[in-house]
Design an enzyme around this catalytic site. Structure first.
Site, mmCIF file in Angstrom:
data_model
loop_
_atom_site.group_PDB
_atom_site.id
_atom_site.type_symbol
_atom_site.label_atom_id
_atom_site.label_comp_id
_atom_site.label_asym_id
_atom_site.label_seq_id
_atom_site.Cartn_x
_atom_site.Cartn_y
_atom_site.Cartn_z
ATOM 1 N N LYS A 3 0.867 -6.486 3.153
ATOM 2 C CA LYS A 3 -0.372 -6.625 2.347
ATOM 3 C C LYS A 3 -1.585 -6.680 3.260
ATOM 4 O O LYS A 3 -1.464 -6.990 4.454
ATOM 5 C CB LYS A 3 -0.333 -7.900 1.492
ATOM 6 N N ASP A 57 2.284 -16.486 1.012
ATOM 7 C CA ASP A 57 2.026 -15.115 0.570
ATOM 8 C C ASP A 57 3.157 -14.559 -0.286
ATOM 9 O O ASP A 57 3.043 -13.444 -0.815
ATOM 10 C CB ASP A 57 1.840 -14.187 1.776
#
Ligand code: C5P
Length: 280
Positions: A8, A131
């Site tokens: 990401k 995350d």
């Protein structure tokens, strides 16, 4: 089964004061990208869980153990072997370990025939790493709290990006310690990025990118600023650092341009990638 574990980048990252658990509250637009590790997960005859992760903080293993210990797994589930083909650099702000954990949860949900919705996996993911809930969702999300609250961003375009990793390990803990959290909420930050993404203009999106951890990370590792200068010198507008660093990224107008820049950087010995935002 084989599964891609997507990394990401953070298009925005606002840092608020530290909470009682020692973590800072965050608000971030988290965008999955096409740089991935490949996980090969196979069932075993016994109940053991094995991974070949080279890292001591093995989030894929943590994810498999957490899922098996959860209320979602009723009977004794078979063990698994998890092989990880690593491409996402560690300590790069790209969520590599978290991506492996998220992919493990998604794969085991299928292999163990649990049929859990992504939201249930995301809830469990909170215990594995900040995350992981975002990456379990598979689409761009707004992440809040320590990472436990994820809200789908909605339609997201397939954007072309170039990543450049300065080849240094940035310590998340050190960067947070050096960061001065914002005390007031500035609703314009999310509003601006949303308007820009929905409008589709690259320069509007580039102008709305922000990361509160960038300044403290550069103070610790000036190489991050040099990498941003290098991207700018190749025509990439407004590069930004992702997460707590050290990787920087920038938007480019199309795949040809992105590949040209990434290939040029790679040919000069830099760690660079052309990637696209992942839209599920
Ligand atoms: O998420 P991770 O455990 O890798 O974070 C490492 C350290 O970074 C934490 O122990 C904490 O000091 C800091 N951190 C923080 N707030 C966050 C995430 C990390 O203060 N939201």
């Amino acid at each position: 089964m084989k599964i891609e574990a997507y990394a990401k980048v953070n298009f925005t990252l606002e840092v608020f004061p530290e909470r009682e658990d020692g973590y800072h509250s965050l608000r971030s637009l988290v965008v999955p990208i096409s740089l991935s590790d490949t996980l090969d997960i196979t069932l075993r005859d016994d109940a053991e869980i094995h991974t070949d992760s080279p890292y001591k903080d093995d989030l894929a293993l943590k994810a498999a153990l957490a899922l098996r210990a959860s209320r979602f797994v009723q009977s004794e589930s078979p063990g698994v072997n998890i092989k990880i083909e690593k491409r996402i650099p560690a300590g790069g702000g790209l969520g590599g370990g978290s991506a492996d954990a998220a992919a493990t949860l998604i794969a085991l949900n299928e292999l163990w025939a649990l049929n859990l919705p992504r939201e249930a996996l995301a809830e469990l993911a909170t215990t594995i790493g900040s995350d992981v809930p975002s990456l379990v969702m598979g689409n761009s999300v707004i992440m809040e709290g320590r990472g436990e609250k994820v809200t789908p961003f909605g339609d997201f375009p397939q954007l072309s990006l170039v990543l450049l990793n300065p080849g240094i390990f940035s310590s998340t803990k050190q960067v947070y310690q050096k960061c001065t959290p914002r005390v007031t909420n500035d609703p314009k930050i999310l509003y601006n990025i949303r308007q820009a993404v929905q409008g589709g203009s690259l320069s509007d999106i580039a102008n709305a990118l922000m990361n509160d951890l960038q300044e403290p990370a550069i103070a610790l590792h000036p190489e991050i600023a040099s990498s941003m200068d290098l991207l700018r010198s190749l025509g990439v507008e407004k590069p930004l650092m992702t997460g707590s660093g050290s990787t920087v990224f920038g938007l480019v107008s199309n795949e040809d341009e992105g590949r040209k820049i990434a290939n040029l950087l790679t040919s000069k010995g830099h760690k660079a990638w052309f990637v696209k935002s992942v839209v599920r």
